[in-house]
Design a protein around this motif. Sequence first.
Motif, PDB file in Angstrom:
ATOM      1  N   SER A 197      -1.312 -26.030  11.238  1.00 27.50           N
ATOM      2  CA  SER A 197      -0.706 -27.104  10.448  1.00 27.50           C
ATOM      3  C   SER A 197      -0.640 -28.388  11.279  1.00 27.50           C
ATOM      4  N   THR A 198      -0.401 -29.500  10.608  1.00 28.50           N
ATOM      5  CA  THR A 198      -0.282 -30.774  11.316  1.00 28.50           C
ATOM      6  C   THR A 198       0.947 -30.769  12.235  1.00 28.50           C
ATOM      7  N   VAL A 199       2.019 -30.096  11.826  1.00 25.26           N
ATOM      8  CA  VAL A 199       3.218 -29.984  12.674  1.00 25.26           C
ATOM      9  C   VAL A 199       2.886 -29.214  13.942  1.00 25.26           C
ATOM     10  N   GLU A 200       2.173 -28.119  13.793  1.00 24.47           N
ATOM     11  CA  GLU A 200       1.785 -27.309  14.955  1.00 24.47           C
ATOM     12  C   GLU A 200       0.853 -28.086  15.879  1.00 24.47           C
ATOM     13  N   PHE A 201      -0.040 -28.886  15.292  1.00 27.22           N
ATOM     14  CA  PHE A 201      -0.944 -29.696  16.101  1.00 27.22           C
ATOM     15  C   PHE A 201      -0.158 -30.689  16.958  1.00 27.22           C
ATOM     16  N   MET A 202       0.803 -31.374  16.356  1.00 17.50           N
ATOM     17  CA  MET A 202       1.622 -32.335  17.095  1.00 17.50           C
ATOM     18  C   MET A 202       2.451 -31.630  18.166  1.00 17.50           C
ATOM     19  N   LEU A 203       2.952 -30.454  17.837  1.00 21.18           N
ATOM     20  CA  LEU A 203       3.740 -29.695  18.806  1.00 21.18           C
ATOM     21  C   LEU A 203       2.886 -29.294  20.007  1.00 21.18           C
ATOM     22  N   GLU A 204       1.664 -28.881  19.743  1.00 17.17           N
ATOM     23  CA  GLU A 204       0.757 -28.506  20.832  1.00 17.17           C
ATOM     24  C   GLU A 204       0.482 -29.691  21.753  1.00 17.17           C
ATOM     25  N   LEU A 205       0.379 -30.879  21.179  1.00 15.84           N
ATOM     26  CA  LEU A 205       0.167 -32.078  22.000  1.00 15.84           C
ATOM     27  C   LEU A 205       1.345 -32.304  22.948  1.00 15.84           C
ATOM     28  N   ASN A 206       2.547 -32.011  22.485  1.00 20.46           N
ATOM     29  CA  ASN A 206       3.735 -32.196  23.323  1.00 20.46           C
ATOM     30  C   ASN A 206       3.769 -31.225  24.494  1.00 20.46           C
ATOM     31  N   GLU A 248      14.038 -26.986  18.535  1.00 19.57           N
ATOM     32  CA  GLU A 248      14.201 -25.529  18.538  1.00 19.57           C
ATOM     33  C   GLU A 248      13.593 -24.900  19.791  1.00 19.57           C
ATOM     34  N   CYS A 249      12.458 -25.453  20.233  1.00 20.58           N
ATOM     35  CA  CYS A 249      11.834 -24.953  21.465  1.00 20.58           C
ATOM     36  C   CYS A 249      12.726 -25.206  22.672  1.00 20.58           C
ATOM     37  N   ARG A 299       7.479 -20.568  20.711  1.00 21.39           N
ATOM     38  CA  ARG A 299       6.667 -21.472  21.524  1.00 21.39           C
ATOM     39  C   ARG A 299       5.267 -21.601  20.944  1.00 21.39           C
ATOM     40  N   PRO A 300       4.603 -22.723  21.212  1.00 23.37           N
ATOM     41  CA  PRO A 300       3.212 -22.839  20.782  1.00 23.37           C
ATOM     42  C   PRO A 300       2.370 -21.729  21.382  1.00 23.37           C
ATOM     43  N   LEU A 301       1.318 -21.367  20.688  1.00 27.48           N
ATOM     44  CA  LEU A 301       0.519 -20.207  21.050  1.00 27.48           C
ATOM     45  C   LEU A 301      -0.020 -20.262  22.471  1.00 27.48           C
ATOM     46  N   HIS A 302      -0.536 -21.432  22.892  1.00 30.20           N
ATOM     47  CA  HIS A 302      -1.196 -21.459  24.187  1.00 30.20           C
ATOM     48  C   HIS A 302      -0.232 -21.190  25.329  1.00 30.20           C
ATOM     49  N   ARG A 303       1.056 -21.381  25.106  1.00 31.57           N
ATOM     50  CA  ARG A 303       2.041 -21.087  26.143  1.00 31.57           C
ATOM     51  C   ARG A 303       2.163 -19.586  26.342  1.00 31.57           C
ATOM     52  N   LYS A 304       1.789 -18.820  25.332  1.00 32.05           N
ATOM     53  CA  LYS A 304       1.930 -17.364  25.431  1.00 32.05           C
ATOM     54  C   LYS A 304       0.657 -16.696  25.934  1.00 32.05           C
ATOM     55  N   VAL A 305      -0.482 -17.132  25.424  1.00 31.53           N
ATOM     56  CA  VAL A 305      -1.689 -16.349  25.713  1.00 31.53           C
ATOM     57  C   VAL A 305      -2.883 -17.160  26.205  1.00 31.53           C
ATOM     58  N   LYS A 306      -2.798 -18.483  26.110  1.00 27.81           N
ATOM     59  CA  LYS A 306      -3.997 -19.245  26.431  1.00 27.81           C
ATOM     60  C   LYS A 306      -3.908 -19.921  27.800  1.00 27.81           C
ATOM     61  N   ARG A 307      -3.436 -21.156  27.834  1.00 24.55           N
ATOM     62  CA  ARG A 307      -3.573 -21.953  29.022  1.00 24.55           C
ATOM     63  C   ARG A 307      -2.445 -21.766  30.028  1.00 24.55           C
ATOM     64  N   GLY A 308      -1.243 -21.516  29.513  1.00 20.46           N
ATOM     65  CA  GLY A 308      -0.119 -21.243  30.408  1.00 20.46           C
ATOM     66  C   GLY A 308       0.161 -22.344  31.401  1.00 20.46           C
ATOM     67  N   LYS A 338      21.737 -34.617  19.998  1.00 23.74           N
ATOM     68  CA  LYS A 338      23.013 -33.944  20.264  1.00 23.74           C
ATOM     69  C   LYS A 338      22.786 -32.453  20.499  1.00 23.74           C
ATOM     70  N   ARG A 339      21.916 -31.871  19.685  1.00 24.11           N
ATOM     71  CA  ARG A 339      21.596 -30.442  19.846  1.00 24.11           C
ATOM     72  C   ARG A 339      20.905 -30.182  21.182  1.00 24.11           C
ATOM     73  N   ILE A 340      19.965 -31.057  21.531  1.00 19.14           N
ATOM     74  CA  ILE A 340      19.246 -30.886  22.794  1.00 19.14           C
ATOM     75  C   ILE A 340      20.196 -31.059  23.974  1.00 19.14           C
ATOM     76  N   LEU A 341      21.123 -32.004  23.852  1.00 20.52           N
ATOM     77  CA  LEU A 341      22.082 -32.264  24.923  1.00 20.52           C
ATOM     78  C   LEU A 341      22.918 -31.020  25.225  1.00 20.52           C
ATOM     79  N   LYS A 342      23.231 -30.266  24.181  1.00 22.48           N
ATOM     80  CA  LYS A 342      24.042 -29.055  24.348  1.00 22.48           C
ATOM     81  C   LYS A 342      23.325 -27.960  25.130  1.00 22.48           C
ATOM     82  N   THR A 343      21.995 -28.039  25.212  1.00 23.64           N
ATOM     83  CA  THR A 343      21.244 -27.030  25.969  1.00 23.64           C
ATOM     84  C   THR A 343      21.418 -27.203  27.478  1.00 23.64           C
TER      85      THR A 343
END
Length: 268
Positions: free
Chosen positions: A54-63, A106-107, A116-125, A159-164
């Motif tokens: 999806s376009t959301v997943e594509f943007m997330l992968e760029l991040n 959420e990540c 997490r995006p897929l490549h973090r699990k099985v691809k590029r790491g 605010k949510r991120i700050l709480k992490t």
Amino acid sequence: LYQSKEVQDIRYLTPVLSFLSYSEIVEYLPKIVSLQEHLIKDAISRISRSQYMSTVEFMLELNFLVAPSDSRESVNNAIKGIKVCFEEKSVFSQDIIARTLTMITECLETSNQNLRPLHRKVKRGILAPNEPPTLSMRTFIQAILMYPKLRSFIINLLKRILKTGKITDNKYTWLWNGFVKCCQKLKSHPECYELILSLDSAYFFKIMDELKSMRVGLIRYIEDPNHFYVKNSLTGDKLNYLLECQRNLNNARSEEHTSELQSRQYLV
């Protein structure tokens, strides 16, 4: 054709990008963002029609594409890719950007690898398992500038991120630097002041030192009768700091006024 070339040119794959699997798109992503902007736009247009990403997943992968320690060229290419996405408003609408920011949040909130995006699990790491997305705050800043209507929504996500605790974790200095820039861009939005006031004292003083121009607005905010509850909830050290800033500001104005009167008298 692409695999048969001695020097593999990603442009040969552009016509079939929409047919590639999620993992294949991720694999070729560094080469896609290394292209010229008009070619990246073409690639994005084709990937947006993919049934696998999806376009959301594509943007997330760029991040998540680069780590802070990567080469300047790699980081700049990833930044360029995100910039092009924001420019393609017909594909990356306000709703898509809002959903992307939510997924980034959420990540940051969870260590669950399934989010997490897929490549973090099985691809590029590239990044460590719980490493925050390197370009997350840059994406937030772009969204603040491009979509003013999302500002309240973005503040709630911050605010949510700050709480992490990750924004104020010394391991992730790029998150703090980006957070400061977000606050700077949001300074005209009253809710931003509550965000700043929610920081632990040490980081509250730190951001006030970095964003001196926001002190006046923050003082006015807590002195507003409609925000009495904010002032009453402040810890003593924060309140004393702001009262001291207010005294210094009043003294500076008084001295400026006195100097102006003396100048007038001298002219007379």
